[in-house]
Design an enzyme around this catalytic site. Structure first.
Site, PDB file in Angstrom:
ATOM      1  CD  GLU A   1      40.785 -20.703   7.075  1.00  0.00           C
ATOM      2  OE1 GLU A   1      40.501 -21.267   8.149  1.00  0.00           O
ATOM      3  OE2 GLU A   1      41.702 -19.858   6.961  1.00  0.00           O
TER       4      GLU A   1
ATOM      5  CE  LYS B   1      42.338 -23.368  10.601  1.00  0.00           C
ATOM      6  NZ  LYS B   1      41.975 -21.927  10.459  1.00  0.00           N
TER       7      LYS B   1
ATOM      8  CB  CYS C   1      44.481 -21.245   7.879  1.00  0.00           C
ATOM      9  SG  CYS C   1      45.052 -19.573   8.309  1.00  0.00           S
TER      10      CYS C   1
END
Length: 695
Positions: free
Chosen positions: A65, A134, A190
């Site tokens: 990430e 994200k 994540c």
């Protein structure tokens, strides 16, 4: 030389030996060292690792990430110089990808409109295929992502302009390698996998077989173990592979530390894990079985029900297709570990756990059957061989559980024309050490009478050892057992195992096929061997029982129905594995054909991967186990035996087997359970596929 295939394909030796020909995909997780706010350096490290991944034959490699910027830039993310440099670094990576035959997924901060998103960029063939923002931004504990970034749901458009090109943008993107169609992947970032319903759950329902997570993920005590649980469970629930990458050396240690943990799971099983806390860039690989995942979804019909139930979420996904130059013209052996004994775990601790559980399943099932029928006695034929030995051990434990004397086991050994002195002695010893009520019935007089009634030449003194001669003995034993059960208000315990049922190596209507209840019917021969060894090593039956069990294990498997050349009591001429092939190889074939329905060509490829090296396989520390080796010719020869017997000649025996407990996810052959098939099918399509294998 090319070999013509019935399906119209051409398979060379190299193509057969190439993992991509069998619906595997080599994937990679990369953990580059980084520099904070130095995108040019980070891009260079990314390209180096991508080239290494390609050299190893990978088609997909994932990076951490925000890997092009580093995760720990904090408010530097709002500095234009850094954001410009990140886009320039991305352009460098995209340009380098033009000469690479794999897909890359890299992370960076990206401006879209007047917002900043934490993004994963999918790159292949010199172009950006799509960009995924994200979804869930953590803003608790040490995390302050909402200070710098916007969540995916804030995006106003599904396309972004970057480098003069319009690119798909959003969380509803799936990426499919069109010349490897089972490879369809989804990307999340994540925290997305830490929430109750991760985006990847819906992506899996929409068809993604490989789920990828670009994470930074600082380390604290216990977090590495929790990552394992999280990734394992997500891959298992989604019937998918899951690639997890996280940040390593170079991220800021102002308040945090970073361990660079990379994970690759497949349907709950760990395939690869990186070493943590390394100073240098590193990369891990795994060969993911895409067909296995597809077949699991096909078999588990509730997966399809979930697709229908969440049709609205599934419908929002868009598939982006692109080709990769797969390395099909070269031999690319499977790097994945393939256990020679799929029914028997290689790890000693797991093997003991498996034996304990299987043994208790068998015992519990027999206890229930006896309790429900209000019967307190069992009748069992004891030959001194492997299967009846284990069935006797199960009976003994069941009597203990029921608080009944082991004398309620009415055990009979019934020597015939070919019974060897060795197995007869072992049968007598087994019945004694178990504490059963032991008896011996010589079946030769009744067999002679039947042979005489049939007009068989043997009754007139001629050595004609045909199938009738063999089955008269087997039938007499079974007839005695059933009548003894009637006489003693008992039930007959069957001894035939899963391997014998699969190969049809049992006589219709007799003891290895028919009984009142069969405790071994879903236990393969290789596992029974280890169950007996496990009982011997744990000393579960006491006294000299362990020595007797070890003697049984070292006895060659034979039906002992044809007399040996040295006369009565001698070593038998019939060796089962000389006829039907080695059980260790046939159990391997059974597992992959019954459990997954793989084509014979793939089973052969897996067998070659497992058996070509004498140092590979299970039980590395067990000197008592012979480590065999099989070349492709031997694998094909024995697989042909299996296919013909399993698909063409033996189903009618399996269509009427007695009740028996299923013990493992490897399957059973009960017509009431895992396997329903016609008794008059052909084996042609399976044998044709086998013939397509070169060599």
């Amino acid at each position: 030389m090319p070999i013509k295939q019935s399906a119209g394909r051409i398979m060379t030796t190299n193509k057969f030996l190439n993992l991509y020909s069998h619906d595997f995909a080599r994937v990679a997780v990369a953990i580059p060292k980084c520099r904070i706010a130095d995108p040019a350096f980070n891009a260079a490290e990314t390209i180096v690792l991508a080239r290494q991944a390609e050299q190893q034959g990978a088609v997909l490699v994932a990076f951490p990430e925000l890997g092009l910027s580093a995760y720990t830039c904090d408010d530097l993310f709002h500095q234009r110089a850094l954001l410009d440099a990140c886009e320039a670094a991305l352009a460098t990576v995209v340009e380098a990808s033009a000469t690479l035959s794999l897909a890359m997924i890299v992370g960076l901060p990206l401006r879209v409109g007047h917002q900043l998103f934490n993004c994963a960029v999918v790159i292949a063939g010199g172009r950006i295929q799509g960009i995924v923002p994200k979804s869930y931004l953590p803003n608790y504990g040490e995390f302050y992502e909402m200070r710098q970034f916007s969540p995916a749901e804030n995006a106003a458009a599904s396309q972004v302009e970057l480098f003069g090109v319009s690119i798909p943008f959003g969380t509803g993107l799936l990426f499919e390698v069109s010349n490897l169609p089972l490879l369809k992947f989804h990307v999340e970032i994540c925290e997305d996998v830490w929430v109750p319903i991760p985006p990847s759950s819906f992506a899996a329902l929409a068809g993604a077989s490989v789920l990828v997570n670009l994470s930074a993920s600082n380390v604290v005590v216990g977090k590495a173990g929790y990552r394992h649980q999280l990734v394992a469970q997500q891959s298992a629930r989604c019937l998918s592979a899951y690639l997890y990458t996280s940040a390593g050396k170079g991220e800021s240690s102002t308040d945090l530390a970073w361990d660079g943990q990379g994970l690759i799971y497949e349907n709950g099983e760990l395939l690869a894990e990186s070493e943590r806390f390394l100073d240098d860039s590193h990369i891990i690989f795994a060969d993911v079985d895409l067909e296995r995942l597809s077949r699991e979804r096909m078999r588990q019909t509730t997966f399809g029900q979930s697709v229908r139930r969440h049709a609205g979420e599934v419908a929002r996904f868009e598939t982006i297709r692109f080709e990769l130059a797969l390395p099909l013209d070269q031999a690319l052996p499977l790097a994945r570990s393939v256990e020679r004994f799929p029914y028997v775990p290689a790890d000693p601790k797991r093997r003991d756990e498996r034996c304990t559980e299987v043994y208790n399943i068998q015992v519990q099932a027999l206890v229930q059957r006896l309790s429900a029928s209000k019967i307190s006695k069992v009748v069992i034929g004891v030959s001194g061989g492997l299967d009846s030995t284990h069935a006797l051990l199960v009976c003994a434990k069941a009597m203990d559980r029921l608080n009944l004397p082991r004398a309620n086991i009415l055990a009979y050994t019934m020597p015939g024309f070919a019974t060897s002195d060795r197995t007869l002695l072992q049968a007598r010893q087994l019945m004694q050490v178990v504490g059963a009520t032991a008896a011996e019935i010589d079946i030769r007089p009744s067999c002679l009478q039947m042979l005489k009634d049939l007009g068989h030449p043997y009754a007139a003194g001629q050595d004609q050892f045909d199938i009738t001669f063999e089955n008269v003995q087997a039938g007499e034993r079974t007839n005695h057992l059933f009548r003894l059960a009637n006489f003693n208000n008992a039930i007959v315990i069957g001894t035939g195992d899963l391997s014998e049922l699969a190969l049809g190596w049992c006589t219709y209507g007799v003891g290895d096929h028919m009984s009142h209840y069969n405790v071994n019917a879903s236990v393969p021969k290789t596992l029974i061997s280890h169950l007996v060894r496990w009982v011997a090593e744990t000393g579960a039956i006491g006294g000299q029982g362990s020595d007797v069990l070890l003697n049984v294990l070292s006895t060659e498997i034979s039906p002992e129905l044809v007399p040996g050349k040295a006369g009565a009591g001698s070593k038998p001429e019939q060796i089962t594995e000389n006829v039907i092939g080695p059980y260790e190889l046939q159990d391997f074939n059974l597992y992959y054909i019954l459990r997954y329905g793989f084509a014979p060509s793939k089973v052969a490829f897996l067998a070659l991967s497992a058996w070509h090296d004498k140092t590979a396989g299970n039980w590395p520390n067990d000197a008592k186990v012979v480590r065999n080796q099989y070349d492709l010719a031997a694998i094909k020869r024995n697989l042909a035996i299996f296919l013909d017997r399993f698909f063409r000649t033996s189903q009618f025996k399996r269509s009427c087997v007695p009740n028996a407990p299923k013990v493992g996810s490897g399957g059973s052959l009960s017509p009431r359970g895992d396997w329903r098939a016609p008794s008059d099918s052909e084996a042609t399509v399976w044998l044709d596929d086998l013939d397509n294998i070169p060599g």
